[in-house]
Design a protein around this motif. Structure first.
Motif, short mmCIF file in Angstrom:
data_model
loop_
_atom_site.label_atom_id
_atom_site.label_comp_id
_atom_site.label_asym_id
_atom_site.label_seq_id
_atom_site.Cartn_x
_atom_site.Cartn_y
_atom_site.Cartn_z
N ASP A 1 1.33 -0.99 16.74
CA ASP A 1 1.38 0.20 15.91
C ASP A 1 1.16 1.46 16.75
O ASP A 1 1.12 1.40 17.98
CB ASP A 1 0.37 0.10 14.77
CG ASP A 1 -1.09 0.01 15.25
OD1 ASP A 1 -1.37 0.41 16.41
OD2 ASP A 1 -1.94 -0.45 14.46
N ALA A 2 0.99 2.59 16.09
CA ALA A 2 0.84 3.87 16.79
C ALA A 2 -0.45 3.94 17.61
O ALA A 2 -0.57 4.76 18.52
CB ALA A 2 0.88 5.02 15.79
N HIS A 3 -1.40 3.07 17.31
CA HIS A 3 -2.68 3.04 18.04
C HIS A 3 -2.72 1.91 19.08
O HIS A 3 -3.77 1.58 19.61
CB HIS A 3 -3.84 2.88 17.06
CG HIS A 3 -3.87 3.95 16.01
ND1 HIS A 3 -4.22 5.27 16.28
CD2 HIS A 3 -3.56 3.90 14.68
CE1 HIS A 3 -4.14 5.98 15.17
NE2 HIS A 3 -3.76 5.17 14.18
N ASN A 4 -1.57 1.31 19.33
CA ASN A 4 -1.41 0.23 20.32
C ASN A 4 -2.11 -1.06 19.91
O ASN A 4 -2.42 -1.91 20.76
CB ASN A 4 -1.88 0.66 21.71
CG ASN A 4 -1.20 -0.13 22.82
OD1 ASN A 4 -0.02 -0.47 22.72
ND2 ASN A 4 -1.93 -0.43 23.87
N ASN A 5 -2.35 -1.23 18.64
CA ASN A 5 -2.87 -2.48 18.11
C ASN A 5 -1.72 -3.33 17.57
O ASN A 5 -0.68 -2.79 17.17
CB ASN A 5 -3.88 -2.22 16.99
CG ASN A 5 -5.08 -1.43 17.47
OD1 ASN A 5 -5.67 -1.73 18.50
ND2 ASN A 5 -5.44 -0.39 16.71
N SER B 1 6.86 -1.28 20.00
CA SER B 1 5.92 -0.56 19.16
C SER B 1 6.71 0.30 18.18
O SER B 1 7.94 0.39 18.27
CB SER B 1 4.98 0.32 20.00
OG SER B 1 5.64 1.52 20.39
N VAL B 2 5.99 0.96 17.28
CA VAL B 2 6.65 1.84 16.32
C VAL B 2 7.30 3.03 17.01
O VAL B 2 8.17 3.69 16.44
CB VAL B 2 5.64 2.34 15.27
CG1 VAL B 2 5.16 1.18 14.40
CG2 VAL B 2 4.45 3.05 15.92
#
Length: 239
Positions: A219-223, A191-192
């Motif tokens: 991404d930061a939202h776990n998508n 992830s990021v």
């Protein structure tokens, strides 16, 4: 319990007889390598060393018209690959050899080699013989793998390898000593928020500038990120 099969858009990977199941990082290697091959010329034959379920061969077959030969030492995995190949849309150009690549005489040389080798040369083993063989370099260490690649690759050919980030640094040093140079690198992060954990490297004998890319899976939202989605969209059902 892990699923006994993994359904992709154009093929199915059954995996009940394999110690190593379908995983995201192997899918990234297959998709990234397929992208590379679409821009390459003169690739008519591909060798897959350590086929496992046959995943990488199937991903490349979906994207590229080359004839693909896979080699697998483990009897259960070899049977699984053979069955997965036979059930795929590309059965006429996928073949499986149950063999130790170190003992295989190079009767024909290949334009390209792909391998997702045992990751760890010195880390602690699990005690599960089949999984240890798949995950640890118990039969094929990095130097032996490079020797096998050199023996079966055409002089102008190239190869793709997937390794953990730290282990890749050692492998790259050994590859350079063996006359192979990194031409494309994909540094993968979970992830990021994470650091690098896998590297996909494409090597050739031609000395050239290395093109290096980075891929965040989430991404930061776990998508899934847009880059990951674009890379795997041709394969994953839900993308």
């Amino acid at each position: 319990m892990a699923n006994t099969f993994f359904q992709f858009k154009q093929f199915t990977v059954h995996q009940e007889h394999c110690a190593m199941k379908v995983c995201t990082d192997a899918c990234i290697q297959g998709a990234f390598t397929a992208q590379y091959l679409r821009g390459a010329t003169g690739v008519h034959t591909i060798l897959d060393i350590g086929a496992g379920t046959g995943l990488l061969s199937l991903m490349l077959a979906q994207a590229h018209p080359a004839a693909i030969t896979a080699i697998e030492l483990d009897a259960g995995a070899a049977l699984q690959s053979r069955e997965n190949f036979a059930a795929s849309p590309w059965a006429d150009r996928l073949s499986l050899l149950e063999a130790d690549v170190r003992a295989l005489q190079p009767t024909a040389l290949y334009d390209f080699v792909i391998t997702n080798p045992p990751f760890y040369e010195s880390a602690l083993k699990s005690g599960h013989a089949q999984k240890d063989q798949a995950m640890h370099a118990t039969n094929l260490d990095y130097a032996a793998l490079l020797q096998a690649i050199a023996a079966h690759l055409k002089p102008g050919g190239s190869f793709s390898v997937l390794l953990p980030y730290q282990e890749f640094l050692l492998f790259r040093e050994l590859a350079e000593r063996a006359g192979f140079h990194a031409c494309r690198l994909l540094q993968v992060k979970q992830s990021v928020r994470h650091g690098y954990f896998r590297t996909v490297g494409i090597f050739s004998r031609e000395l050239q500038t290395t093109v290096e890319e980075e891929l965040d899976i989430r991404d930061a939202h776990n998508n899934y990120t847009a880059a990951f989605t674009a890379l795997l969209q041709p394969y994953y059902l839900k993308l």
